[in-house]
Scaffold this motif. Structure first.
Motif: not given
Length: 312
Positions: A271-283
């Motif tokens: 679904v949206d793992m790319k966006e989750i990975k980006e947000e995880y790295k950001n946080l």
């Protein structure tokens, strides 16, 4: 034993390192296993007779770790509707500490996906999600949760700006006056969160910051956890999922919290793992893949990393 440290590590963390166990424990002699038991007090207890036995608490934990890979595979192979239906059923059985899973499913799936989960629930359990939620949940969160699992939201981009501004004020007032009436029981709060489109709610979320000076979830404390998770799932889902993943990999996480690692990766990989990975790295300042490789073991680790790196 050739590598006591490697063997102890194979039993420690999320999942187990099957290869290390086979190589180090499977080929060991009795005197090696005796040494292993004596050198790993976190796993074995020695009584007054110098008899080394498993720590019962560790055995219970290891049972969960050994099946973690199997559970991930089974969930991954399921139809997404069945998966969500079974996750809701499990959350209801486990009680209030797992109600956040119901919020997650109700608020982060599309209208069609949630409808599909409700259909699957009918087929699997001969009941509706709505009636099961209403029957099993008796606290202040019941009305909101029933409304959320019953929702069929508009999925389009249109937003009524004036209504969004007005509803931001309604939410701000309800939360501000939470000492008089719990906002999770406020009919207008429930209406806004359970009927408005996600596009509309994101605009409400922005206007709330203008009205209050804080984001909605910042004005909610630990006693408003279900309401806070509802807002996060609807308005900032990638940040929500990132936090669930990080909490699941905490060394002192509860076994139910740890399940979030499997659940989120398996349900969001397509679904949206790319966006989750980006947000995880950001946080958190580290890649999700690297964190999983540090915290998980064996086949379980390899399977999760494979799911989140398929498109790289």
């Amino acid at each position: 034993m050739a590598n006591l440290e490697a063997l102890a590590k194979a039993f420690t963390g999320l999942g187990v390192d099957e290869k290390s166990l086979i190589e180090n424990l499977g080929k060991s002699h009795p005197e090696h296993r005796t040494l292993f038991r004596k050198k790993t007090p976190q796993l074995f207890i020695e009584d007054e007779r110098s008899f080394e036995r498993w720590n019962d608490h560790c055995v219970r934990l290891l049972k969960h770790e050994f099946v973690r890979f199997k559970n991930a595979l089974v969930l991954w192979a399921m139809h997404p509707w069945e998966r969500d239906a079974r996750l809701v059923k499990e959350a209801l059985k486990k009680g209030p500490q797992s109600y956040g899973v119901i919020v997650e499913i109700a608020c982060t799936r599309s209208s069609e996906e949630l409808l599909g989960a409700r259909k699957a629930y009918h087929s699997l359990f001969d009941q509706s999600i709505e009636e099961d939620v209403a029957t099993h949940i008796h606290g202040s969160e019941r009305k909101l949760l029933v409304a959320l699992v019953s929702a069929y939201r508009y999925e389009g981009p249109k937003v009524k700006e004036d209504a969004a501004k007005s509803e931001a004020k309604i939410l701000a007032n309800a939360i501000k006056n939470g000492n008089k009436k719990n906002p999770i029981e406020d009919e207008e709060v429930i209406r806004i969160l359970s009927t408005r489109s996600k596009a509309h709610l994101k605009v409400v979320y922005e206007h709330y910051k203008e009205v209050s000076g804080n984001h909605i979830h910042e004005d909610l404390d630990a006693s408003d956890l279900i309401l806070k998770e509802t807002v996060e799932c609807l308005c900032t889902p990638h940040a929500y999922f990132s936090k669930v993943l990080d909490e699941a990999m905490s060394s002192d996480a509860h076994k139910n919290t740890k399940k979030g690692l499997t659940r989120v990766i398996v349900t969001r990989a397509d679904v949206d793992m790319k966006e989750i990975k980006e947000e995880y790295k950001n946080l958190f300042g580290v890649s999700l893949s690297k964190k999983i490789e540090e915290k998980a073991n064996g086949n379980y680790r390899d399977f999760l990393v494979n799911l989140i790196t398929r498109d790289n």
